[in-house]
Scaffold this motif. Structure first.
Motif, mmCIF file in Angstrom:
data_model
loop_
_atom_site.group_PDB
_atom_site.id
_atom_site.type_symbol
_atom_site.label_atom_id
_atom_site.label_comp_id
_atom_site.label_asym_id
_atom_site.label_seq_id
_atom_site.Cartn_x
_atom_site.Cartn_y
_atom_site.Cartn_z
ATOM 1 N N ASP A 1 -0.362 12.615 -1.396
ATOM 2 C CA ASP A 1 -1.260 11.920 -2.321
ATOM 3 C C ASP A 1 -2.091 12.958 -3.042
ATOM 4 N N PHE B 1 -8.658 10.177 -0.458
ATOM 5 C CA PHE B 1 -7.898 9.036 0.060
ATOM 6 C C PHE B 1 -6.906 9.483 1.127
ATOM 7 N N ASP C 1 2.322 8.452 -2.059
ATOM 8 C CA ASP C 1 1.747 7.841 -3.263
ATOM 9 C C ASP C 1 2.833 7.819 -4.329
ATOM 10 N N LYS D 1 -3.209 0.207 -1.788
ATOM 11 C CA LYS D 1 -4.347 1.088 -1.498
ATOM 12 C C LYS D 1 -5.638 0.320 -1.251
ATOM 13 N N TYR E 1 -5.259 -1.019 2.528
ATOM 14 C CA TYR E 1 -4.556 -0.207 3.525
ATOM 15 C C TYR E 1 -5.185 -0.306 4.908
#
Length: 238
Positions: A7, A12, A56, A104, A107
């Motif tokens: 990612d 994140f 991602d 996202k 999650y």
């Protein structure tokens, strides 16, 4: 469990790792994780021992779908989990046999169900072989075996998929292992080699190239039969 996270948002990625780590701790799973911010860094790594990739999709260099395509070609058994803010990517992901989609913005709620599903999947694929060593016996998962190499009358080297571990010197003859594994996706290429077909990337010109780059000799006298066996095995997996 050995995983990677890809990612380009480092914050994140760290938060996702924390959630996965917490979930693994609750299940008493040892966890080994590598975090990448660049798709090219992932593609440059040897990930042969990685079980799960959390990817991602929307990234500037190479999107996660393209990364997943290359990972699937190199590592057919890797579990691909897309973690994305854009559900519209879902239909494309099925082309690479994506295992799961996690949104996202959800999650934290979805990671536990994902880990449960991963656990079920990994247990599906844990058929093992009991091998006898000089002073002990041990169980090796078939998916962790790259190939066997006959070295002497009663000794066989077991080459593992992970390049980090040493080869195992096993007692017995190569023919004994061939009999045990004849219906398990292994093929005898030569008097000295018994190979897990999952890790063959190319069979041509009396040679086999493995996914880790190694090249092994194929018996010239049995070449046509070996090609036929390999093609039939590949066809059965489609």
């Amino acid at each position: 469990m050995k995983i990677i996270i890809l990612d380009d948002d480092a914050v994140f990625a760290g938060e996702l790792y924390d959630q996965i780590s917490t979930g693994c701790a609750r299940r008493d799973w040892p966890l080994s994780c590598r975090i990448f911010s660049s798709p090219q860094m992932v593609l440059n790594e040897d990930l042969s021992d990685v079980q799960v990739a959390f990817l991602d999709i929307d990234m500037p260099e190479i999107n996660g779908i393209e990364v997943a395509c290359q990972l699937r070609q190199r590592y057919p058994d890797i579990i691909l989990v897309f973690v994305t803010a854009y559900i519209q990517y879902a239909p494309t992901g099925y082309k690479v046999n994506a295992f799961r989609y996690i949104m996202k913005n959800q999650y934290v709620k979805e990671i536990d169900a994902c880990l449960d599903a991963i656990q079920d999947k990994l247990f599906e694929d844990t058929e093992t072989l009991l091998v006898e060593l000089k002073d002990s016996t041990t169980e090796i998962a078939l998916k962790d075996i790259l190939y066997f190499e006959g070295t002497s009358y009663r000794r066989v080297l077991l080459h593992r998929v992970s390049s980090s571990g040493p080869h195992l010197e096993c007692l017995g003859k190569l023919g004994d292992y061939e009999k045990k594994l004849q219906d398990k996706g292994f093929i005898r290429l030569h008097k000295s080699f018994l190979v897990n077909m999952c890790y063959i990337s190319r069979l041509a010109n009396y040679q086999v190239k493995l996914r880790n780059g190694e090249v092994l000799k194929v018996s010239e006298s049995s070449y046509r039969d070996i090609c036929s066996q390999y093609l039939m095995w590949k066809g059965s997996r489609l």
